[in-house]
Scaffold this motif. Structure first.
Motif, PDB file in Angstrom:
ATOM      1  N   LYS A 234      12.835  58.627  25.177  1.00 26.72           N
ATOM      2  CA  LYS A 234      11.626  58.660  25.998  1.00 26.72           C
ATOM      3  C   LYS A 234      11.168  60.087  26.281  1.00 26.72           C
ATOM      4  CE  LYS A 234      12.578  54.246  28.262  1.00 26.72           C
ATOM      5  NZ  LYS A 234      12.811  53.547  29.549  1.00 26.72           N
ATOM      6  N   ASN A 235      12.107  61.007  26.440  1.00 23.89           N
ATOM      7  CA  ASN A 235      11.732  62.366  26.824  1.00 23.89           C
ATOM      8  C   ASN A 235      11.168  63.169  25.652  1.00 23.89           C
ATOM      9  OD1 ASN A 235      12.616  61.860  29.436  1.00 23.89           O
ATOM     10  ND2 ASN A 235      14.702  62.515  28.975  1.00 23.89           N
ATOM     11  N   LYS A 236      11.852  63.093  24.515  1.00 22.57           N
ATOM     12  CA  LYS A 236      11.431  63.890  23.358  1.00 22.57           C
ATOM     13  C   LYS A 236      10.529  63.122  22.414  1.00 22.57           C
ATOM     14  CE  LYS A 236      15.599  66.746  23.416  1.00 22.57           C
ATOM     15  NZ  LYS A 236      16.760  67.236  22.628  1.00 22.57           N
ATOM     16  N   HIS A 237      10.298  61.844  22.704  1.00 22.34           N
ATOM     17  CA  HIS A 237       9.458  61.000  21.842  1.00 22.34           C
ATOM     18  C   HIS A 237       9.941  61.068  20.390  1.00 22.34           C
ATOM     19  CE1 HIS A 237       6.914  60.572  25.284  1.00 22.34           C
ATOM     20  NE2 HIS A 237       6.589  61.856  25.288  1.00 22.34           N
ATOM     21  N   LYS A 238      11.238  60.941  20.206  1.00 25.51           N
ATOM     22  CA  LYS A 238      11.817  61.052  18.871  1.00 25.51           C
ATOM     23  C   LYS A 238      12.332  59.690  18.413  1.00 25.51           C
ATOM     24  CE  LYS A 238      15.755  63.175  18.229  1.00 25.51           C
ATOM     25  NZ  LYS A 238      16.770  64.240  18.087  1.00 25.51           N
ATOM     26  N   LEU A 239      12.037  59.343  17.168  1.00 27.77           N
ATOM     27  CA  LEU A 239      12.483  58.090  16.577  1.00 27.77           C
ATOM     28  C   LEU A 239      13.738  58.321  15.752  1.00 27.77           C
ATOM     29  CD1 LEU A 239      12.165  55.123  15.589  1.00 27.77           C
ATOM     30  CD2 LEU A 239      10.646  56.003  13.810  1.00 27.77           C
ATOM     31  N   GLU A 240      14.780  57.540  16.042  1.00 30.56           N
ATOM     32  CA  GLU A 240      16.019  57.592  15.274  1.00 30.56           C
ATOM     33  C   GLU A 240      16.296  56.215  14.692  1.00 30.56           C
ATOM     34  OE1 GLU A 240      18.872  58.858  18.129  1.00 30.56           O
ATOM     35  OE2 GLU A 240      18.264  60.972  18.059  1.00 30.56           O
ATOM     36  N   VAL A 241      16.617  56.175  13.414  1.00 30.00           N
ATOM     37  CA  VAL A 241      16.901  54.921  12.718  1.00 30.00           C
ATOM     38  C   VAL A 241      18.331  54.958  12.195  1.00 30.00           C
ATOM     39  CG1 VAL A 241      16.241  53.370  10.851  1.00 30.00           C
ATOM     40  CG2 VAL A 241      14.488  54.677  12.047  1.00 30.00           C
ATOM     41  N   THR A 242      19.087  53.929  12.514  1.00 25.11           N
ATOM     42  CA  THR A 242      20.473  53.820  12.048  1.00 25.11           C
ATOM     43  C   THR A 242      20.616  52.571  11.193  1.00 25.11           C
ATOM     44  OG1 THR A 242      21.285  54.896  14.049  1.00 25.11           O
ATOM     45  CG2 THR A 242      22.886  53.694  12.742  1.00 25.11           C
ATOM     46  N   ARG A 243      21.194  52.736  10.011  1.00 27.35           N
ATOM     47  CA  ARG A 243      21.466  51.605   9.123  1.00 27.35           C
ATOM     48  C   ARG A 243      22.979  51.450   9.021  1.00 27.35           C
ATOM     49  NH1 ARG A 243      20.121  53.036   4.153  1.00 27.35           N
ATOM     50  NH2 ARG A 243      19.761  55.232   4.663  1.00 27.35           N
ATOM     51  N   GLU A 244      23.481  50.343   9.569  1.00 18.34           N
ATOM     52  CA  GLU A 244      24.925  50.122   9.653  1.00 18.34           C
ATOM     53  C   GLU A 244      25.346  48.999   8.704  1.00 18.34           C
ATOM     54  OE1 GLU A 244      25.811  49.279  13.695  1.00 18.34           O
ATOM     55  OE2 GLU A 244      25.266  51.274  14.414  1.00 18.34           O
ATOM     56  N   THR A 245      26.312  49.310   7.848  1.00 20.65           N
ATOM     57  CA  THR A 245      26.888  48.319   6.942  1.00 20.65           C
ATOM     58  C   THR A 245      28.359  48.141   7.297  1.00 20.65           C
ATOM     59  OG1 THR A 245      25.385  48.945   5.148  1.00 20.65           O
ATOM     60  CG2 THR A 245      27.367  47.713   4.541  1.00 20.65           C
ATOM     61  N   THR A 246      28.764  46.899   7.523  1.00 21.02           N
ATOM     62  CA  THR A 246      30.156  46.599   7.858  1.00 21.02           C
ATOM     63  C   THR A 246      30.728  45.641   6.828  1.00 21.02           C
ATOM     64  OG1 THR A 246      29.658  46.842  10.221  1.00 21.02           O
ATOM     65  CG2 THR A 246      31.725  45.757   9.633  1.00 21.02           C
ATOM     66  N   ASN A 247      31.829  46.034   6.205  1.00 20.36           N
ATOM     67  CA  ASN A 247      32.547  45.189   5.249  1.00 20.36           C
ATOM     68  C   ASN A 247      33.836  44.722   5.908  1.00 20.36           C
ATOM     69  OD1 ASN A 247      30.772  45.694   2.833  1.00 20.36           O
ATOM     70  ND2 ASN A 247      31.438  47.792   3.226  1.00 20.36           N
ATOM     71  N   THR A 248      33.956  43.415   6.086  1.00 20.45           N
ATOM     72  CA  THR A 248      35.114  42.858   6.776  1.00 20.45           C
ATOM     73  C   THR A 248      35.885  41.932   5.852  1.00 20.45           C
ATOM     74  OG1 THR A 248      33.951  42.953   8.901  1.00 20.45           O
ATOM     75  CG2 THR A 248      35.898  41.551   8.780  1.00 20.45           C
ATOM     76  N   HIS A 249      37.178  42.163   5.760  1.00 25.17           N
ATOM     77  CA  HIS A 249      38.095  41.255   5.068  1.00 25.17           C
ATOM     78  C   HIS A 249      38.895  40.529   6.145  1.00 25.17           C
ATOM     79  CE1 HIS A 249      37.342  43.220   1.159  1.00 25.17           C
ATOM     80  NE2 HIS A 249      37.260  44.329   1.878  1.00 25.17           N
ATOM     81  N   ALA A 250      38.756  39.202   6.203  1.00 22.81           N
ATOM     82  CA  ALA A 250      39.364  38.456   7.309  1.00 22.81           C
ATOM     83  C   ALA A 250      40.206  37.292   6.803  1.00 22.81           C
ATOM     84  CB  ALA A 250      38.286  37.950   8.262  1.00 22.81           C
ATOM     85  N   ILE A 251      41.336  37.098   7.467  1.00 17.65           N
ATOM     86  CA  ILE A 251      42.173  35.921   7.275  1.00 17.65           C
ATOM     87  C   ILE A 251      42.026  35.053   8.522  1.00 17.65           C
ATOM     88  CG2 ILE A 251      44.526  35.053   7.032  1.00 17.65           C
ATOM     89  CD1 ILE A 251      43.515  36.375   4.536  1.00 17.65           C
ATOM     90  N   GLY A 252      41.757  33.771   8.311  1.00 18.20           N
ATOM     91  CA  GLY A 252      41.543  32.885   9.448  1.00 18.20           C
ATOM     92  C   GLY A 252      42.445  31.665   9.402  1.00 18.20           C
ATOM     93  N   ILE A 253      42.838  31.208  10.588  1.00 21.55           N
ATOM     94  CA  ILE A 253      43.592  29.959  10.742  1.00 21.55           C
ATOM     95  C   ILE A 253      42.923  29.160  11.854  1.00 21.55           C
ATOM     96  CG2 ILE A 253      45.807  28.882  11.282  1.00 21.55           C
ATOM     97  CD1 ILE A 253      47.188  31.400  10.344  1.00 21.55           C
ATOM     98  N   ALA A 254      42.478  27.953  11.531  1.00 21.56           N
ATOM     99  CA  ALA A 254      41.789  27.113  12.506  1.00 21.56           C
ATOM    100  C   ALA A 254      42.529  25.778  12.653  1.00 21.56           C
ATOM    101  CB  ALA A 254      40.347  26.866  12.066  1.00 21.56           C
ATOM    102  N   TYR A 255      42.713  25.356  13.894  1.00 19.41           N
ATOM    103  CA  TYR A 255      43.324  24.068  14.181  1.00 19.41           C
ATOM    104  C   TYR A 255      42.343  23.203  14.967  1.00 19.41           C
ATOM    105  CZ  TYR A 255      45.974  20.520  16.679  1.00 19.41           C
ATOM    106  OH  TYR A 255      46.398  19.324  17.212  1.00 19.41           O
ATOM    107  N   VAL A 256      42.193  21.951  14.537  1.00 17.11           N
ATOM    108  CA  VAL A 256      41.292  21.006  15.216  1.00 17.11           C
ATOM    109  C   VAL A 256      42.067  19.732  15.538  1.00 17.11           C
ATOM    110  CG1 VAL A 256      39.219  19.595  15.031  1.00 17.11           C
ATOM    111  CG2 VAL A 256      39.215  21.916  14.117  1.00 17.11           C
ATOM    112  N   PHE A 257      41.987  19.329  16.817  1.00 17.51           N
ATOM    113  CA  PHE A 257      42.533  18.040  17.249  1.00 17.51           C
ATOM    114  C   PHE A 257      41.398  17.040  17.212  1.00 17.51           C
ATOM    115  CE2 PHE A 257      43.685  14.940  20.557  1.00 17.51           C
ATOM    116  CZ  PHE A 257      44.907  14.523  20.050  1.00 17.51           C
TER     117      PHE A 257
END
Length: 260
Positions: A234-257
């Motif tokens: 707001k003070n400097k009237h400056k635009l900043e753009v961030t491009r974030e890429t996340t690579n996730t390797h996940a192991i999952g275990i799900a239990y359902v009753f």
């Protein structure tokens, strides 16, 4: 005549101020993060006749640094026939932010079409998602409600004479109301327009039915997530753009009753 001139001057001043607000642009930052996660999940499923079911699940995501997020999800499904299923769901999300925990509310509806061929089952699902932020935001930078669409194809194989099913799926997500913004460094104008693919998620897994009321799901998922973020000072009237890429390797275990 003087009123017209004064009104025109005020409008031009407002437009100039708005243009100045996005004039100062600094080169965008592109970051890529790779992480490993463990995703345990427990759930309770209740059937209502042969067509409807209600499911409550709790999933926690942990990476090498600790807690990442927790999702409490309530969903309702109704199967019209052997081919078509509709659903709706609500998720309360608690996620680790940069400085503190953030809360989100997510609503979704879904429509899925399935077809069986011998021991194979093919399912195509479309799911609009509405993610509601619980924290304070700048409406110029972010939406209070982010809307997206998920497309998912699942192939499942029922192993003969075994209470086991193997499956593979691919899910692709895209934004539907991403903000467009532009800025200039004084020489060139840079513009980021609208919607983009924000998620690609291939998964392989094994489902094991233990008796009539218990199901275990073991899976591996590669989660590609892309986010474009804006910050306007707001003070400097400056635009900043961030491009974030996340690579996730996940192991999952799900239990359902499963309550029949």
């Amino acid at each position: 005549m003087k009123k017209v001139i004064l009104l025109t001057a005020l409008m031009l001043t407002a437009l100039a101020a708005r243009a100045e607000y996005t004039l100062k642009y600094s080169p965008d930052q592109a970051t890529t993060t790779t992480q490993v996660q463990f995703r345990p999940e427990v759930g309770l499923n209740k059937h209502f006749g042969n067509h409807a079911s209600l499911r409550l699940t709790e999933e926690v995501r942990l990476n090498t640094t600790g807690f990442k997020r927790a999702d409490t999800h309530l969903s309702f499904r109704y199967r019209f026939n052997r081919y078509v299923r509709l659903g709706a769901g609500y998720t309360f999300r608690l996620a680790q932010g940069t400085k503190r925990l953030k809360t989100f509310h997510r609503l979704n509806v879904s429509a899925a079409a399935s077809i069986k061929a011998h021991r194979w089952k093919f399912t195509l699902q479309e799911k609009p998602i509405f993610l509601i932020r619980g924290d304070s935001i700048n409406s110029v930078e972010k939406n209070r409600v982010d809307i997206g669409l998920r497309h998912k194809l699942t192939i499942e194989y029922n192993i003969r004479h075994r209470p086991l099913k193997t499956y593979a799926s691919i899910e692709v997500g895209n934004t539907l109301n991403a903000k467009s913004i532009s800025g200039t460094d004084g020489t060139n104008t840079y513009t980021w327009k609208g919607n983009y693919i924000d998620k690609i998620r291939p998964t392989i897994g094994l489902k094991w039915t233990v008796g009539r009321m218990h199901e275990l799901n073991f899976y591996y998922v590669y989660d590609y997530d892309y986010e474009r973020d804006y910050n306007i000072t707001k003070n400097k009237h400056k635009l900043e753009v961030t491009r974030e890429t996340t690579n996730t390797h996940a192991i999952g275990i799900a239990y359902v009753f499963d309550l029949k």
